[in-house]
Motif scaffolding. Sequence first.
Motif, PDB file in Angstrom:
ATOM      1  N   SER A 218       3.192  -6.642  -7.239  1.00 40.86           N
ATOM      2  CA  SER A 218       2.644  -6.818  -8.580  1.00 40.86           C
ATOM      3  C   SER A 218       2.231  -5.473  -9.163  1.00 40.86           C
ATOM      4  N   GLY A 219       2.202  -5.419 -10.494  1.00 36.65           N
ATOM      5  CA  GLY A 219       1.841  -4.180 -11.176  1.00 36.65           C
ATOM      6  C   GLY A 219       3.026  -3.466 -11.782  1.00 36.65           C
ATOM      7  N   TYR A 220       4.237  -4.000 -11.574  1.00 39.23           N
ATOM      8  CA  TYR A 220       5.463  -3.387 -12.101  1.00 39.23           C
ATOM      9  C   TYR A 220       6.292  -4.461 -12.797  1.00 39.23           C
TER      10      TYR A 220
ATOM     11  N   GLN B 134       0.827  -1.204   0.000  1.00 40.06           N
ATOM     12  CA  GLN B 134       0.000   0.000   0.000  1.00 40.06           C
ATOM     13  C   GLN B 134       0.863   1.255   0.000  1.00 40.06           C
ATOM     14  N   CYS B 135       1.859   1.303   0.876  1.00 45.43           N
ATOM     15  CA  CYS B 135       2.752   2.464   0.940  1.00 45.43           C
ATOM     16  C   CYS B 135       3.541   2.616  -0.350  1.00 45.43           C
ATOM     17  N   TYR B 136       3.964   1.496  -0.908  1.00 43.47           N
ATOM     18  CA  TYR B 136       4.725   1.525  -2.158  1.00 43.47           C
ATOM     19  C   TYR B 136       3.888   2.145  -3.272  1.00 43.47           C
ATOM     20  N   GLY B 137       2.639   1.707  -3.375  1.00 49.76           N
ATOM     21  CA  GLY B 137       1.768   2.234  -4.412  1.00 49.76           C
ATOM     22  C   GLY B 137       1.494   3.715  -4.251  1.00 49.76           C
ATOM     23  N   LEU B 138       1.302   4.153  -3.019  1.00 50.89           N
ATOM     24  CA  LEU B 138       1.056   5.574  -2.763  1.00 50.89           C
ATOM     25  C   LEU B 138       2.264   6.413  -3.161  1.00 50.89           C
ATOM     26  N   PHE B 139       3.466   5.931  -2.850  1.00 51.71           N
ATOM     27  CA  PHE B 139       4.670   6.671  -3.208  1.00 51.71           C
ATOM     28  C   PHE B 139       4.829   6.747  -4.719  1.00 51.71           C
ATOM     29  N   GLN B 140       4.581   5.637  -5.408  1.00 58.71           N
ATOM     30  CA  GLN B 140       4.702   5.634  -6.875  1.00 58.71           C
ATOM     31  C   GLN B 140       3.709   6.606  -7.498  1.00 58.71           C
ATOM     32  N   GLN B 141       2.518   6.701  -6.950  1.00 57.71           N
ATOM     33  CA  GLN B 141       1.544   7.664  -7.455  1.00 57.71           C
ATOM     34  C   GLN B 141       2.017   9.092  -7.233  1.00 57.71           C
ATOM     35  N   ALA B 142       2.640   9.320  -6.083  1.00 62.41           N
ATOM     36  CA  ALA B 142       3.107  10.671  -5.757  1.00 62.41           C
ATOM     37  C   ALA B 142       4.207  11.115  -6.706  1.00 62.41           C
ATOM     38  N   ILE B 143       5.201  10.246  -6.949  1.00 62.41           N
ATOM     39  CA  ILE B 143       6.298  10.657  -7.826  1.00 62.41           C
ATOM     40  C   ILE B 143       5.845  10.702  -9.283  1.00 62.41           C
ATOM     41  N   LYS B 144       4.809   9.921  -9.624  1.00 61.13           N
ATOM     42  CA  LYS B 144       4.259  10.004 -10.982  1.00 61.13           C
ATOM     43  C   LYS B 144       3.648  11.366 -11.228  1.00 61.13           C
ATOM     44  N   ALA B 145       3.034  11.931 -10.169  1.00 62.73           N
ATOM     45  CA  ALA B 145       2.442  13.266 -10.284  1.00 62.73           C
ATOM     46  C   ALA B 145       3.507  14.329 -10.533  1.00 62.73           C
ATOM     47  N   LEU B 146       4.723  14.084 -10.009  1.00 66.72           N
ATOM     48  CA  LEU B 146       5.821  15.022 -10.234  1.00 66.72           C
ATOM     49  C   LEU B 146       6.347  14.945 -11.664  1.00 66.72           C
ATOM     50  N   GLY B 147       6.103  13.809 -12.317  1.00 69.98           N
ATOM     51  CA  GLY B 147       6.621  13.614 -13.662  1.00 69.98           C
ATOM     52  C   GLY B 147       7.951  12.886 -13.633  1.00 69.98           C
ATOM     53  N   THR B 148       8.228  12.124 -14.681  1.00 68.68           N
ATOM     54  CA  THR B 148       9.496  11.408 -14.769  1.00 68.68           C
ATOM     55  C   THR B 148      10.633  12.399 -14.996  1.00 68.68           C
ATOM     56  N   PRO B 149      11.632  12.425 -14.116  1.00 66.02           N
ATOM     57  CA  PRO B 149      12.739  13.365 -14.298  1.00 66.02           C
ATOM     58  C   PRO B 149      13.451  13.136 -15.632  1.00 66.02           C
ATOM     59  N   ALA B 150      13.631  14.185 -16.385  1.00 61.27           N
ATOM     60  CA  ALA B 150      14.302  14.105 -17.677  1.00 61.27           C
ATOM     61  C   ALA B 150      15.244  15.291 -17.815  1.00 61.27           C
TER      62      ALA B 150
END
Length: 406
Positions: free
Chosen positions: A240-242, A45-61
């Motif tokens: 799962s999911g990754y 659950q915590c892992y998924g929440l963190f992934q959603q948060a950094i996705k909102a920031l956008g993939t660093p490029a």
Amino acid sequence: MEISRQRAHQGLFNPLALWNEWICSTASRSILQLAEALRSQQFAQCYGLFQQAIKALGTPAFDIEQVEFDGRSMPVSESVVMETEFCRLRSFSCERGRSGKTAPSILLCAPLAGHHAALMREVVQSLLPHADVYVSDRVDARDIPRAAGDFHLDDVVLTLQHFMVELKPGELNVLAVCQATVPALAAAARLVGGGYPEPRSLVLLGGPIDPRGNPTPLTRMAGSLPPSWFDALGTHIVPSGYRGVGRRVYPGFLQYPSLIMGHPERQLFLLFDYIQSQGAGDAQAVREAERSIAQYGAMLDMPAEFILDTLRVVFQQALLPKGIWHVAGSPVRPDQLRETRLLTIEGSRDTISGAGHTHAAQDLCVGVPAERRRRITITGCDHYGLFGGPHWRTAVYPAVHDWLVG
């Protein structure tokens, strides 16, 4: 709380140092409690929440479309020229006109902490007007299939060595930052044993070549963590999911508290810059501040075996400075280097890599003549100032440029 007398004598006894020490003593306990609480479904659950948060920031490029030099805008080309399951080699070049002079090549070995290589964006921008830049860009371990196997610290050394060979080491300049300094120095040394030319030059910025003296909050914690404890509580299986489902990793959201602990004022400075830029109505400055915040907060997962190797080899057993590190069955011998020009740079206020940690490379590369070696300590510079911001632009980059390109 105790502050070492040595740090006080070095002029590092200041409010930020006090803050860092307090954070170190309290946050380490918080991280332990957090790790103990994250079991089974709680972790997912915590892992998924963190992934959603950094996705909102956008993939660093990197997003470097052009660079300015001598009043001209030069378009920049970016591509991936080599790739493994665990690391990509990105190439950056620009159209400099018909000078007739071949641009030097620089291999930028990005830090091996939890950040994306895009954190080195300002470094690449600074170097591009004068050189073609290649950047080692690690793949987020959550996206690496378990079938790809493990990725140890030795594999980092071998990967960097492969990149150096393919980029023609005799003509190549190598710039390594933070944790990447250790495998970069090892890879350069292994070239000699493999019968390849040495790199033209090697610059090491703020890295733990020998972290035994002048400990910082981060090196103190890394040196005292029992590997069995860290493996049990600090590493977890990608849910799962990754693409990397089933891979054991050191998750990004557990790394972030450690990062804040080691450099707590960094987050405050980034937020202050953002607020100040908004107040000034400077749209460009606001975009840059937003980019910096996103790059700093978007942590990636690291293979568990790699971080465990790093704790053991670098911070707990100090195999490199002791001269007893073997990679792929061969000893790592920096003393075999003869032709490489070696520059080490530290920041006097670095609270991640302490005083002398990077300059220790000078004592390991005793085969390099004194006139080919130089050490610089930037007064008032913290860890992140070594590769971005005012200290990078006014002090670090000019020294790096003169050594690599001048």
